[in-house]
Scaffold this motif. Structure first.
Motif, PDB file in Angstrom:
ATOM      1  N   LYS A  90      14.727  85.562 -11.630  1.00  0.00           N
ATOM      2  CA  LYS A  90      14.538  84.704 -10.763  1.00  0.00           C
ATOM      3  C   LYS A  90      14.626  84.380  -8.657  1.00  0.00           C
ATOM      4  CE  LYS A  90      19.094  82.889 -13.155  1.00  0.00           C
ATOM      5  NZ  LYS A  90      18.904  81.128 -13.462  1.00  0.00           N
TER       6      LYS A  90
ATOM      7  N   GLN B 139      21.131  86.645 -11.268  1.00  0.00           N
ATOM      8  CA  GLN B 139      21.281  85.412 -10.211  1.00  0.00           C
ATOM      9  C   GLN B 139      21.972  85.876  -9.208  1.00  0.00           C
ATOM     10  OE1 GLN B 139      23.358  80.793 -10.650  1.00  0.00           O
ATOM     11  NE2 GLN B 139      22.834  83.061 -12.095  1.00  0.00           N
TER      12      GLN B 139
ATOM     13  N   ALA C 262      18.391  79.251  -8.463  1.00  0.00           N
ATOM     14  CA  ALA C 262      18.729  80.575  -8.446  1.00  0.00           C
ATOM     15  C   ALA C 262      17.523  81.465  -8.076  1.00  0.00           C
ATOM     16  CB  ALA C 262      19.728  81.027  -8.362  1.00  0.00           C
TER      17      ALA C 262
END
Length: 374
Positions: free
Chosen positions: A243, A217, A46
């Motif tokens: 991320k 995420q 991700a």
């Protein structure tokens, strides 16, 4: 007979690596060292919001690398200011702090909550994942992450996710914060129910408890909105990011309200590399692209399109392009998909995650669906 030699890795063996090396990527496609092509529906777990070798990101890196890489936080940074403004614009947040990873972001969030409230107790949830540094690991509700490391940071309580009564019972006068993921990614792609979210917000409001949402995420468009909390009744005091924030370049951060912002005074927290010129330049390019309303709408539409196709065979979980499929043996399933040219990643023993770049094409969604439905 000639002596057989084997190559001994000089790396610590703390990863169960797949026996292929990916050497090239473009968009949603990657190639291994033997020339095999794959659809990458892991995207660095991700991370690659705009895919591999994105031209905009490449151009930003080249341009910034010829100006300035890193000078530390001893000096003013207009790049950090621009990124902070972009991330907080149109939200209730007033401040940002930049670091290098999701674990560091969650450490900063935990420290800020304790420092601001003067309290120490933090409630998190079973099957959560917040990182592998000691504070973040202590917040994580999975024994397998914690085993073997001795005493953890104290004053964390883990309760069942989506269990309002268990959460109410865990609140004490010393509770500084409740910390959660809107969708538990590593823990099986489990979304918080609307009822549970309402309970959390009410408890925070009634008891003066800070709300920390781990958007490492789920943030930066992964669920179809800038931040996943925007699809709930929740109003966090602090969110953590990483991320997708850098689209492949290491950067993390937290956002906070004006109220909590007063508690991070000079010298109270810091980082050497955090907010470096390369990282914030890349992040600004990623975020300014992803936060366009038309882009976010496409993420929602692509997610709905893929989920509808896959629901004829699988139980589909998640939000947006953080999608989970219940498959039985997730490790075996992921290995089988790899042989068919599709890269997916387990999320616990029985669920795999689909985490394609957010700009994945409909043609690539069709190709992935064909493999998954065969």
């Amino acid at each position: 007979m000639p002596e057989t030699t084997t190559t001994k890795s000089r790396l610590f063996q703390n990863y169960s690596r797949r026996p292929i090396e990916l050497v090239k990527g473009q968009g949603t496609k990657v190639w291994d060292a033997d020339g095999n092509e794959y659809l990458d529906f892991i995207a660095g777990i991700a991370v690659l919001a705009l895919g591999h070798a994105n031209p905009k990101i490449n151009a930003t890196l080249r341009e910034q690398s010829e100006k300035l890489w890193h000078v530390s936080n001893l000096f003013e940074s207009s790049g950090q200011e621009r990124l902070a403004e972009l991330l907080t614009e149109g939200t209730h947040f007033e401040h940002a702090f930049f670091c290098n990873s999701g674990a560091e972001a969650n450490e900063a969030a935990i420290k800020l909550a304790r420092r601001h409230t003067g309290k120490h107790h933090i409630i998190t949830f079973n099957n959560s994942f917040h990182g592998r540094t000691f504070g973040a690991m202590s917040a994580t509700g999975q024994d397998k992450i914690q085993n073997g490391f001795g005493p953890l940071v104290s004053k964390f309580t883990h309760v069942p996710f989506n269990d309002s009564e268990a959460l109410k019972s865990a609140v004490t006068e010393d509770t500084a914060a409740i910390m959660l993921e809107i969708v538990q990614g590593e823990g099986g792609v489990n979304p918080a129910t609307p009822e549970f979210a309402a309970t959390i917000q009410q408890l925070c409001d009634d008891n003066g408890i800070l709300l920390i949402i781990d958007e490492v995420q789920t943030g930066i468009g992964r669920t179809g909105t800038r931040y996943a909390y925007e699809q709930t009744v929740l109003k966090p005091d602090i969110v953590s990011l990483a991320k997708g924030l850098g689209g492949g370049f290491p950067i993390g951060g937290i956002l906070g309200t004006a109220e909590v912002g007063v508690s991070l005074t000079p010298g109270s927290h810091g980082t050497t590399y955090g907010g470096n010129a390369l990282g914030v330049a890349v992040s600004h390019t990623v975020v300014s692209t992803v936060f366009e309303p038309a882009f976010l709408q496409e993420v929602k539409e692509k997610a709905a399109y893929l989920a509808e196709k896959l629901s004829v065979k699988y139980e589909v979980r998640g939000m947006g392009l953080l999608m989970g499929l219940v498959v039985g043996d997730s490790a075996a399933f992921a290995a089988d998909m790899q042989t068919k040219g599709l890269l997916v990643v387990p999320a616990g023993p029985s669920v795999v995650r689909l985490l394609p770049p957010l700009n994945v094409s409909y043609e690539e969604l069709d190709q992935a669906a064909a493999i998954l439905l065969a």
